[in-house]
Design a protein around this motif. Structure first.
Motif, PDB file in Angstrom:
ATOM      1  N   ASN A  18       0.823  -1.216   0.000  1.00  0.00           N
ATOM      2  CA  ASN A  18       0.000   0.000   0.000  1.00  0.00           C
ATOM      3  C   ASN A  18       0.853   1.261   0.000  1.00  0.00           C
ATOM      4  O   ASN A  18       0.361   2.349  -0.294  1.00  0.00           O
ATOM      5  N   THR A  19       2.141   1.124   0.312  1.00  0.00           N
ATOM      6  CA  THR A  19       2.992   2.300   0.480  1.00  0.00           C
ATOM      7  C   THR A  19       4.460   1.891   0.299  1.00  0.00           C
ATOM      8  O   THR A  19       4.770   0.711   0.139  1.00  0.00           O
ATOM      9  N   GLN A  23       5.019  -0.736  -2.606  1.00  0.00           N
ATOM     10  CA  GLN A  23       4.234  -0.080  -3.657  1.00  0.00           C
ATOM     11  C   GLN A  23       5.095   0.127  -4.907  1.00  0.00           C
ATOM     12  O   GLN A  23       4.656  -0.169  -6.034  1.00  0.00           O
ATOM     13  N   LEU A  38      -1.935  -8.015  -4.331  1.00  0.00           N
ATOM     14  CA  LEU A  38      -1.341  -7.332  -3.187  1.00  0.00           C
ATOM     15  C   LEU A  38      -1.906  -7.941  -1.915  1.00  0.00           C
ATOM     16  O   LEU A  38      -3.129  -8.090  -1.794  1.00  0.00           O
ATOM     17  N   SER A  42      -3.539  -2.841   5.161  1.00  0.00           N
ATOM     18  CA  SER A  42      -4.132  -1.534   4.848  1.00  0.00           C
ATOM     19  C   SER A  42      -4.624  -1.542   3.410  1.00  0.00           C
ATOM     20  O   SER A  42      -4.003  -2.155   2.538  1.00  0.00           O
ATOM     21  N   PRO A  44      -4.873  -0.829  -0.223  1.00  0.00           N
ATOM     22  CA  PRO A  44      -3.842  -0.319  -1.135  1.00  0.00           C
ATOM     23  C   PRO A  44      -4.449   0.372  -2.362  1.00  0.00           C
ATOM     24  O   PRO A  44      -4.048   0.095  -3.497  1.00  0.00           O
ATOM     25  N   THR A  47      -2.087   1.937  -4.979  1.00  0.00           N
ATOM     26  CA  THR A  47      -1.285   0.949  -5.717  1.00  0.00           C
ATOM     27  C   THR A  47      -2.147   0.212  -6.743  1.00  0.00           C
ATOM     28  O   THR A  47      -1.716  -0.014  -7.885  1.00  0.00           O
ATOM     29  N   ASN A  60      -6.624  -7.194  -4.673  1.00  0.00           N
ATOM     30  CA  ASN A  60      -6.298  -6.941  -3.271  1.00  0.00           C
ATOM     31  C   ASN A  60      -6.706  -8.125  -2.407  1.00  0.00           C
ATOM     32  O   ASN A  60      -7.832  -8.607  -2.490  1.00  0.00           O
TER      33      ASN A  60
END
Ligand code: NAP
Length: 251
Positions: A18-19, A23, A38, A42, A44, A47, A60
C-alpha cells in the motif's frame, strides 16, 4: 539469445504494497508486464490504481501478516484470482526501536513474527505451487541489518539476518525445481519505516554523511533490482542478497 527483463504473462504476489518500497515494486512489476496481487492489512487503493493504469490486473487480498494464520488463504486467493504465482515478493515488515537493556519480549516477537516467520511460511506455501508448475521467483526484502547490527533495533537485526539465511536455505532446495530465491537489501530509503530517523536531525546528518551517494534512497530506487530478480534475466542468480544502498556497504 536475447536477454529478457519482460514480465509479460507473469503473475506476482507482493506483500505490504500500500505504500513505500512494496508499492514501488508492485507498480514496477506491472510496468514490466505482470498482473499483481497485493496482500496486506491496509487498503492499497493507490497501488491498485497505478497497476491498472499500467494496463495490468490488480487484486487486493486483505491479510494481517503478523502471524502465519492467513498464509494459506493468501496463496489460495492469489491463485484463484490470477491462475498461478510466478513471482512472490516478501516485502511487508515492521521495525521496533528501543535501548537494548530494556528491549521487550513483545517487540522481539512482533518483529520476528512479521519479518521472518511469515516470510518463510508464505514462501513455503507459494513455493509448493512454483515447484508444481516448474519454476518461479521469490524475492525477500532484507536490509543493511542482514549484514550489520544497527542501533536500538536488535529484533530487526535478528529478523533481517534470518532473512539472509532463509533466502540461501530456500535457494539451495528450490534451485533444482527452477525456482530462484534472492533478497534485496535496501539502504536508507525514505519511507514510513525510517520516518523517526529522518526526523532526528543528528541521526539524519550522520546517515547522510556515510552514504557515498549523498542522499536517502527513494522507493523507486529498489524497483529495478526487483524487476531484474523477477525476470528471466536472473535465471542463474539464486541465493544472493543484492544491496541497493547508494554505496553504504562499500564504505
Ligand atoms: P513501510 O512504508 O512502513 O512499509 C511496510 C509495509 O509492510 C506496509 O505496507 C505495511 O502495511 C506492511 N506491513 C507491516 N506489518 C504488516 C502486517 N502485520 N500485515 C500486513 N502488512 C504489514 O516501510 P518500507 O520502508 O517500505 O518497508 C518495506 C520493507 O523494506 C520492510 O520489510 C522493511 O523492513 C524493508 N526495508 C526498509 C528500509 C528503509 O530504509 N525504508 C531499509 C531496509 C529494509 P501498513 O501500511 O498497514 O503498516
Amino acid at each position: 539469445m536475447a536477454i529478457s527483463f519482460s514480465l509479460a504473462g507473469k503473475t506476482a504476489l507482493v506483500t505490504g504494497a500500500n505504500t513505500g518500497i512494496g508499492q514501488a515494486i508492485a507498480v514496477a512489476l506491472a510496468d514490466a508486464g505482470a498482473d499483481v496481487a497485493l496482500a496486506g492489512r491496509s487498503e492499497p487503493a493507490e497501488t491498485l490504481a497505478l497497476i491498472e493504469k499500467a494496463g495490468r490486473r490488480a487484486v487486493n487480498i486483505a491479510a494481517d501478516l503478523s502471524s502465519t494464520e492467513p498464509v494459506a488463504r493468501v496463496v489460495e486467493e492469489a491463485v484463484a484470482a490470477l491462475g498461478r504465482i510466478d513471482i512472490l515478493v516478501n516485502n511487508a515488515g515492521i521495525i521496533r526501536r528501543d535501548d537494548l537493556l530494556q528491549f521487550s519480549e513483545a517487540d522481539w516477537d512482533a518483529v520476528i513474527d512479521t519479518n521472518l516467520k511469515t516470510l518463510f511460511f508464505l514462501s513455503q506455501a507459494a513455493a509448493r505451487g512454483m515447484v508444481a508448475q516448474g519454476g518461479g521467483k521469490i524475492i525477500n526484502i532484507a536490509s543493511l541489518l542482514t549484514f550489520q547490527g544497527g542501533i536500538r533495533v536488535p529484533s530487526y537485526a535478528a529478523a533481517k539476518s534470518g532473512v539472509g539465511g532463509v533466502t540461501k536455505a530456500m535457494a539451495n532446495e528450490l534451485a533444482p525445481h527452477g525456482v530462484q530465491v534472492n533478497a534485496i537489501a535496501p539502504g536508507y530509503i525514505a519511507t514510513n519505516n525510517t520516518a523517526a530517523l529522518q526526523a532526528d536531525e543528528t541521526r539524519n546528518r550522520q546517515i547522510l554523511e556515510r552514504i557515498p551517494a549523498g542522499r536517502w534512497g527513494d522507493p523507486s530506487d529498489i524497483a529495478g533490482a526487483a524487476v531484474f530478480l523477477a525476470s528471466p534475466a536472473s535465471n542463474y542468480v539464486t541465493g544472493h542478497v543484492l544491496a541497493v544502498d547508494g554505496g553504504w556497504l562499500a564504505r
